[in-house]
Design an enzyme around this catalytic site. Structure first.
Site, short mmCIF file in Angstrom:
data_model
loop_
_atom_site.label_atom_id
_atom_site.label_comp_id
_atom_site.label_asym_id
_atom_site.label_seq_id
_atom_site.Cartn_x
_atom_site.Cartn_y
_atom_site.Cartn_z
N ASP A 280 -33.31 13.53 -37.25
CA ASP A 280 -34.01 12.92 -36.31
C ASP A 280 -34.55 11.56 -35.77
O ASP A 280 -35.37 11.18 -35.04
CB ASP A 280 -35.76 14.17 -35.62
N HIS B 85 -16.98 -12.46 -35.48
CA HIS B 85 -17.96 -11.23 -35.06
C HIS B 85 -18.39 -10.86 -37.10
O HIS B 85 -18.72 -10.14 -36.69
CB HIS B 85 -17.63 -10.36 -34.35
N ASP C 52 -25.12 -17.63 -36.30
CA ASP C 52 -25.21 -18.04 -35.19
C ASP C 52 -26.24 -16.41 -34.88
O ASP C 52 -26.30 -15.74 -35.57
CB ASP C 52 -24.19 -16.91 -34.68
N ASP D 27 -28.94 -17.81 -28.37
CA ASP D 27 -27.88 -17.57 -28.43
C ASP D 27 -27.54 -19.50 -28.81
O ASP D 27 -27.19 -19.76 -28.41
CB ASP D 27 -26.91 -17.24 -27.52
N HIS E 21 -11.87 -18.59 -29.16
CA HIS E 21 -12.59 -17.86 -28.30
C HIS E 21 -12.62 -19.08 -27.03
O HIS E 21 -12.66 -19.71 -26.73
CB HIS E 21 -14.06 -16.89 -28.71
N HIS F 177 -20.48 -18.20 -21.81
CA HIS F 177 -20.94 -17.19 -21.05
C HIS F 177 -22.34 -17.25 -20.38
O HIS F 177 -23.14 -18.39 -20.74
CB HIS F 177 -20.89 -15.77 -21.99
N HIS G 123 -24.52 -11.27 -23.94
CA HIS G 123 -23.21 -11.66 -22.70
C HIS G 123 -23.79 -11.39 -21.15
O HIS G 123 -23.37 -9.93 -21.40
CB HIS G 123 -22.18 -11.21 -23.49
N GLU H 219 -20.04 -23.87 -26.54
CA GLU H 219 -20.01 -22.96 -27.69
C GLU H 219 -18.75 -23.61 -28.54
O GLU H 219 -18.16 -21.85 -28.81
CB GLU H 219 -20.56 -21.39 -28.39
N TYR I 287 -11.95 -23.05 -36.29
CA TYR I 287 -12.21 -22.06 -37.78
C TYR I 287 -10.22 -22.67 -38.67
O TYR I 287 -9.44 -22.38 -37.69
CB TYR I 287 -12.30 -20.78 -37.23
N ARG J 184 -19.08 -24.02 -35.88
CA ARG J 184 -19.53 -23.74 -34.28
C ARG J 184 -20.47 -24.25 -33.64
O ARG J 184 -21.88 -24.17 -34.45
CB ARG J 184 -19.38 -22.19 -34.19
N GLU K 25 -23.17 -24.05 -30.74
CA GLU K 25 -24.25 -23.59 -29.42
C GLU K 25 -24.94 -23.59 -28.74
O GLU K 25 -26.02 -23.62 -29.46
CB GLU K 25 -23.24 -21.76 -29.83
N1 GLY Z 1 -23.65 -14.90 -30.50
C1 GLY Z 1 -22.13 -14.32 -29.80
C2 GLY Z 1 -21.29 -15.40 -28.76
O1 GLY Z 1 -22.17 -16.52 -29.41
O2 GLY Z 1 -20.86 -15.22 -28.14
MN MN Z 2 -22.37 -16.79 -27.15
MN MN Z 3 -23.55 -17.15 -30.08
#
Ligand code: GLY
Ligand code: MN
Ligand code: MN
Length: 440
Positions: A39, A245, A262, A273, A352, A356, A363, A386, A390, A408, A410
């Site tokens: 529960d 991810h 991240d 983000d 990628h 976004h 997102h 971003e 890699y 990365r 961002e």
């Molecule tokens: N942390 C998810 C992205 O960078 O889109």
């Molecule tokens: Mn992002």
């Molecule tokens: Mn991110």
């Protein structure tokens, strides 16, 4: 959070736009509590559309926004959990139907238990129902049952709605362009996120585990009043930096490796983000630094390129070119830049997208291809920039010191009339600044 003039103004704007598109009623379900086990529930997070339109932060029920017309003003009707002394002792305060009217601007409010009985009557004569079909099967069933009920009584004079539209075509267009209250929350999320990334760089030394760095980050989020992370915190040590991810696990940080973080704080539903990549030892290796500089240069130029009129795809294509130039320059890709862009060879290292939308959702809502053309940025939108590169751990064509290195970087950029404003500028990213933040 109670509803206020901000939410009332949003409803006016949405209702006016609905009227331009046929009027009717918009039905926005609240999020449900989800059972984790027995529960015991997952932490509650309100549906973003519902939160944006009402400010109401309780589970169950729905909001119905009637667009109104020349003779009737727009009107909010809510179904909410009723006040319940026993349940409130166990689970906390409820606004109840009284609060929905007094605090959240509903013209009328009813207990959730009356929903199925009242919904047909509320949809009778609406003409158009704005409801996101396919999002939640239980709600699909409720709306279908209400329409069936009306159809079964059509000879009694009820008016069955004849159109079903996605609320997103009005709501998400509005959510895409942030108002001052939203930007204030994003700035606060950015400030807290800055502190968290600095803590990660400071604490992410050899011997620490990913989850310990995660703890530093999320401690900063909560300590400064954020509700927590706006998405699963990524702390990726060594070759984990190449897993897009990845979540913070239990790997040990090692000298010579990079650590990719991240992470973004959520403040009243709005999330930052941000990604930074730092050297565990406190100093980038020569090859790591060269790779890092390629990503950094593309990221900075990408932020520079943000301005009204630039499309999301246009921004990505430019970043792809700069990264591919770097990859060819480093010898990671053979041949020419144009060839590797044409055959998409760069995707081996950059798989990628660059940007976004950002807001209530990491997102965030908004159509990326209105009319099938890439969205042009406009003042008030917030986008990430971003880029990343890699190098897989088993990439035998890459120099050994780069294998298993993912970088990365961002930031979150507000589109302004003049160009772009980097909301997360305060977080170090020049290699020397990152090294200085890595106090060892
Ligand atoms: N942390 C998810 C992205 O960078 O889109
Ligand atoms: Mn992002
Ligand atoms: Mn991110």
């Amino acid at each position: 959070m109670s509803s206020d003039s901000t939410h009332a103004r949003r409803r006016e704007t949405v209702a006016a736009e609905m009227r331009r598109q046929g009027g009717g009623v918009m039905l926005l379900p609240a999020a449900e509590e989800r059972i984790r086990n027995a529960d015991n529930e997952y932490p509650f997070r309100q549906d973003s559309d519902h939160l944006w339109l009402t400010g109401f932060d309780e589970p169950q029920g729905c909001a119905l926004l009637f667009a109104g017309d020349g003779s009737a003003p727009a009107r909010l009707v809510m179904f909410v959990r009723p006040r319940d002394r026993e349940k409130e002792i166990w689970n906390g305060f409820r606004a109840g139907v009284e609060g929905a009217v007094a605090e959240y601007g509903a013209a009328e409010a009813f207990p959730v238990a009356e929903l199925e009985q009242r919904l047909p009557g509320l949809l009778d004569g609406a003409g158009t129902v704005w409801f996101r079909l396919g999002h939640d099967p239980a709600w699909d069933g409720r709306v279908a049952a209400a329409l069936r009920d009306l159809r079964s009584r059509v000879r009694t004079g009820v008016q069955v709605p004849t159109a079903l539209l996605d609320p997103g075509r009005v709501l998400h267009e509005q959510r895409l362009v942030k108002g001052p209250e939203e930007l204030a929350l994003l700035r606060k999320a950015a400030a807290i996120t800055a502190e968290a990334h600095l803590a990660a760089m400071r604490d992410g030394l050899a011997g620490r585990r990913e989850y310990q760095v995660q703890a530093e980050i999320e401690y900063a989020f909560r300590r400064r009043g954020g509700s927590g992370p706006g998405y699963g915190t990524i702390v990726a040590a060594g070759a984990h930096s190449c897993v897009l991810h990845y979540r913070a696990g239990d790997a040990v940080l090692k000298d010579g490796d990079v650590c990719l973080v991240d992470a973004g704080a959520e403040v009243q539903g709005y999330t930052a983000d941000v990604t930074r990549t730092f050297p565990v030892s406190g100093s980038f290796g020569k090859a790591q630094r060269a790779l890092y500089e390629v990503v950094l240069s593309a990221e900075k130029r990408g932020i520079e390129a943000v301005r009204p009129g630039v499309t999301v795809d246009g921004l990505h294509d430019q970043v792809v070119r700069w990264l591919t130039e770097g990859l060819v320059g480093l010898g990671l890709l053979p041949g020419s830049v144009d060839e590797r862009i044409a055959d998409k060879g760069y995707r081996k290292y950059y798989m990628h997208r660059t940007s976004h939308f950002l807001g209530l959702d990491v997102h965030d809502a908004g159509d990326y291809y209105p009319g099938r053309r890439s969205r042009a940025l406009a003042p008030g939108m917030v986008v990430t920039v971003e880029p990343g590169l890699y190098v897989a751990a088993d990439d035998e064509g890459a120099p050994p010191e780069l294998r298993g290195v993912g970088v990365r970087i961002e930031d979150d950029v507000l589109v302004t009339e003049a160009g772009g404003e980097n909301l997360t500028e305060a977080i170090p990213k020049e290699p020397g600044d990152v090294e200085n933040a890595c106090v060892r």
